[in-house]
Design a protein around this motif. Structure first.
Motif, PDB file in Angstrom:
ATOM      1  N   ILE A 119      27.342   3.727 105.664  1.00 38.74           N
ATOM      2  CA  ILE A 119      28.448   3.860 106.613  1.00 38.74           C
ATOM      3  C   ILE A 119      29.411   2.675 106.522  1.00 38.74           C
ATOM      4  N   GLY A 120      29.207   1.824 105.522  1.00 36.36           N
ATOM      5  CA  GLY A 120      30.169   0.762 105.252  1.00 36.36           C
ATOM      6  C   GLY A 120      29.844  -0.606 105.811  1.00 36.36           C
ATOM      7  N   ILE A 121      28.662  -0.770 106.399  1.00 32.88           N
ATOM      8  CA  ILE A 121      28.256  -2.094 106.907  1.00 32.88           C
ATOM      9  C   ILE A 121      27.335  -2.720 105.861  1.00 32.88           C
ATOM     10  N   GLY A 122      27.908  -3.583 105.032  1.00 32.36           N
ATOM     11  CA  GLY A 122      27.144  -4.165 103.935  1.00 32.36           C
ATOM     12  C   GLY A 122      27.262  -3.318 102.691  1.00 32.36           C
ATOM     13  N   SER A 123      27.246  -3.983 101.535  1.00 31.85           N
ATOM     14  CA  SER A 123      27.399  -3.249 100.281  1.00 31.85           C
ATOM     15  C   SER A 123      26.247  -3.469  99.305  1.00 31.85           C
ATOM     16  N   ASN A 124      25.512  -4.558  99.459  1.00 33.33           N
ATOM     17  CA  ASN A 124      24.392  -4.862  98.557  1.00 33.33           C
ATOM     18  C   ASN A 124      23.078  -4.690  99.306  1.00 33.33           C
ATOM     19  N   ILE A 125      22.421  -3.566  99.042  1.00 32.80           N
ATOM     20  CA  ILE A 125      21.216  -3.245  99.803  1.00 32.80           C
ATOM     21  C   ILE A 125      20.129  -4.297  99.593  1.00 32.80           C
ATOM     22  N   ASP A 126      20.013  -4.804  98.369  1.00 34.49           N
ATOM     23  CA  ASP A 126      18.971  -5.800  98.101  1.00 34.49           C
ATOM     24  C   ASP A 126      19.192  -7.073  98.915  1.00 34.49           C
ATOM     25  N   LYS A 127      20.448  -7.455  99.110  1.00 32.10           N
ATOM     26  CA  LYS A 127      20.755  -8.645  99.913  1.00 32.10           C
ATOM     27  C   LYS A 127      20.540  -8.380 101.401  1.00 32.10           C
ATOM     28  N   ILE A 128      20.676  -7.125 101.790  1.00 35.14           N
ATOM     29  CA  ILE A 128      20.476  -6.765 103.194  1.00 35.14           C
ATOM     30  C   ILE A 128      18.993  -6.842 103.555  1.00 35.14           C
ATOM     31  N   ILE A 129      18.147  -6.293 102.703  1.00 39.08           N
ATOM     32  CA  ILE A 129      16.727  -6.176 103.058  1.00 39.08           C
ATOM     33  C   ILE A 129      15.926  -7.440 102.783  1.00 39.08           C
ATOM     34  N   ILE A 130      16.483  -8.401 102.025  1.00 38.72           N
ATOM     35  CA  ILE A 130      15.700  -9.574 101.664  1.00 38.72           C
ATOM     36  C   ILE A 130      15.269 -10.363 102.897  1.00 38.72           C
ATOM     37  N   GLY A 131      16.158 -10.464 103.900  1.00 41.12           N
ATOM     38  CA  GLY A 131      15.793 -11.172 105.126  1.00 41.12           C
ATOM     39  C   GLY A 131      14.692 -10.469 105.892  1.00 41.12           C
ATOM     40  N   ASN A 132      14.726  -9.122 105.871  1.00 45.61           N
ATOM     41  CA  ASN A 132      13.704  -8.347 106.563  1.00 45.61           C
ATOM     42  C   ASN A 132      12.350  -8.458 105.869  1.00 45.61           C
ATOM     43  N   ALA A 142       1.343  -5.688  99.933  1.00 46.97           N
ATOM     44  CA  ALA A 142       1.470  -4.471  99.126  1.00 46.97           C
ATOM     45  C   ALA A 142       2.034  -3.321  99.958  1.00 46.97           C
ATOM     46  N   ALA A 143       1.619  -3.237 101.228  1.00 46.39           N
ATOM     47  CA  ALA A 143       2.130  -2.186 102.112  1.00 46.39           C
ATOM     48  C   ALA A 143       3.624  -2.372 102.361  1.00 46.39           C
ATOM     49  N   VAL A 144       4.052  -3.628 102.524  1.00 43.22           N
ATOM     50  CA  VAL A 144       5.480  -3.914 102.709  1.00 43.22           C
ATOM     51  C   VAL A 144       6.270  -3.493 101.471  1.00 43.22           C
ATOM     52  N   ALA A 145       5.761  -3.861 100.303  1.00 42.98           N
ATOM     53  CA  ALA A 145       6.443  -3.501  99.049  1.00 42.98           C
ATOM     54  C   ALA A 145       6.501  -1.986  98.875  1.00 42.98           C
ATOM     55  N   LEU A 146       5.406  -1.305  99.199  1.00 48.03           N
ATOM     56  CA  LEU A 146       5.368   0.149  99.072  1.00 48.03           C
ATOM     57  C   LEU A 146       6.353   0.806 100.034  1.00 48.03           C
ATOM     58  N   GLY A 147       6.418   0.296 101.264  1.00 47.55           N
ATOM     59  CA  GLY A 147       7.327   0.873 102.253  1.00 47.55           C
ATOM     60  C   GLY A 147       8.776   0.816 101.806  1.00 47.55           C
ATOM     61  N   PHE A 148       9.219  -0.341 101.290  1.00 47.34           N
ATOM     62  CA  PHE A 148      10.585  -0.454 100.794  1.00 47.34           C
ATOM     63  C   PHE A 148      10.792   0.404  99.545  1.00 47.34           C
ATOM     64  N   SER A 149       9.766   0.474  98.701  1.00 47.20           N
ATOM     65  CA  SER A 149       9.887   1.254  97.462  1.00 47.20           C
ATOM     66  C   SER A 149      10.056   2.744  97.740  1.00 47.20           C
ATOM     67  N   LEU A 150       9.406   3.242  98.774  1.00 48.37           N
ATOM     68  CA  LEU A 150       9.497   4.671  99.093  1.00 48.37           C
ATOM     69  C   LEU A 150      10.937   5.099  99.383  1.00 48.37           C
ATOM     70  N   ILE A 151      11.748   4.171  99.869  1.00 47.80           N
ATOM     71  CA  ILE A 151      13.148   4.487 100.169  1.00 47.80           C
ATOM     72  C   ILE A 151      14.062   4.117  99.007  1.00 47.80           C
ATOM     73  N   LEU A 152      13.802   2.956  98.356  1.00 44.41           N
ATOM     74  CA  LEU A 152      14.736   2.452  97.366  1.00 44.41           C
ATOM     75  C   LEU A 152      14.576   3.093  95.989  1.00 44.41           C
ATOM     76  N   ILE A 153      13.367   3.379  95.564  1.00 43.15           N
ATOM     77  CA  ILE A 153      13.156   3.937  94.213  1.00 43.15           C
ATOM     78  C   ILE A 153      13.831   5.301  94.048  1.00 43.15           C
ATOM     79  N   PRO A 154      13.706   6.246  95.019  1.00 42.02           N
ATOM     80  CA  PRO A 154      14.422   7.535  94.849  1.00 42.02           C
ATOM     81  C   PRO A 154      15.939   7.354  94.726  1.00 42.02           C
ATOM     82  N   MET A 155      16.466   6.241  95.247  1.00 39.17           N
ATOM     83  CA  MET A 155      17.904   5.977  95.154  1.00 39.17           C
ATOM     84  C   MET A 155      18.269   5.277  93.855  1.00 39.17           C
ATOM     85  N   GLY A 156      17.254   4.894  93.083  1.00 42.77           N
ATOM     86  CA  GLY A 156      17.516   4.151  91.867  1.00 42.77           C
ATOM     87  C   GLY A 156      17.719   2.688  92.123  1.00 42.77           C
ATOM     88  N   GLY A 157      17.288   2.182  93.335  1.00 43.99           N
ATOM     89  CA  GLY A 157      17.449   0.771  93.710  1.00 43.99           C
ATOM     90  C   GLY A 157      16.357  -0.098  93.170  1.00 43.99           C
TER      91      GLY A 157
END
Length: 250
Positions: free
Chosen positions: A185-198, A235-250
């Motif tokens: 929706i236009g808030i932030g453009s680099n997803i990897d930079k957004i999620i790194i703090g989380n 590992a659970a944290v990595a898997l959780g982010f991967s479930l959303i980012l990998i299908p997007m090609g992130g």
């Protein structure tokens, strides 16, 4: 009867230390010192991340054993400090049982920092790490928003009797979904930079540090259990982010 109460009080102190974030070696050393200060002939303590077993030998050769099961942790170093001071007072002054019980109740009622301050810290940490790792201002703003969402999710999930590893998986998945939605929706453009703090907020830093300290101190079983739990959470944290980012090609 008095000896049984003393053993229960020592277990209360040990349990509160462990739950509040103290390492196993501190818990065991404190309980042994307390038992010795009250004149017990011998004090044996076995502690792992989920169980404390305390056995005391009285001067008349009577043996008392009590066990405490640990199911939930709530890091609070202020409680650890109060418990350390109480333990020092007991060892130096031999505080009577009724006063010890009163002090334990008072320490147990110690409130954590206000939730508003916790929420602000989640936002600030997410924002700062996003900038630190190269995110632009809009990425940092999005990271702060997802940090607040993460805090709310953790508060809700922690009220449910759910495994901590599952909580890590769900919170990371929903946080990644929030980051992607904000980016779309236009808030932030680099997803990897957004999620790194989380991600930094979800890393089990204190359990990992305590497990390494336990290993160094020779508490192999508790150290390995803590290390394994920390690795599973990571590992659970990595898997959780991967479930959303990998299908997007992130």
């Amino acid at each position: 009867m008095q000896s049984t109460k003393l053993v229960s009080n020592i277990l209360d102190i040990g349990e509160m230390l462990l739950v509040s974030g103290a390492e196993v070696s501190r818990v065991e050393d404190t309980m042994i010192r307390l038992g010795t200060s009250y004149g017990f002939k011998k004090v044996d303590v076995f502690t792992i991340t989920s169980t404390i077993i305390l056995t005391i030998h009285l001067p008349n050769d009577e043996i008392i054993t009590q066990t405490r099961r640990i199911k939930k942790y709530n890091t609070n170093f202020e409680k650890v400090e109060y418990l350390n001071q109480l333990s020092r007072d007991i060892c130096s002054k031999k505080v009577n049982i009724s006063k010890v019980e009163k002090e334990i109740r008072n320490i147990d009622k110690t409130k954590n920092y206000p939730k508003v301050l916790h929420l602000f810290s989640y936002i600030a940490i997410s924002f700062a790490f996003s900038v630190f790792f190269g995110g632009i201002f809009s990425d940092a703003v999005a990271s702060g928003i997802t940090g607040s969402i993460l805090f709310i999710l953790l508060e809700l999930l922690n009220k449910v009797n759910m495994n901590n590893i599952v909580i890590s998986l769900l919170s990371s998945t929903l946080t990644a979904l929030s980051a992607v939605t904000l980016s779309n929706i236009g808030i932030g453009s680099n997803i990897d930079k957004i999620i790194i703090g989380n991600i930094m907020l979800l890393i089990p830093g204190i359990p990992l540090t305590n497990s390494l300290r336990d290993l160094i101190n020779g508490d192999i079983i508790s150290g390995l259990l803590g290390l394994l739990e920390s690795l599973l959470k990571a590992a659970a944290v990595a898997l959780g982010f991967s479930l959303i980012l990998i299908p997007m090609g992130g």
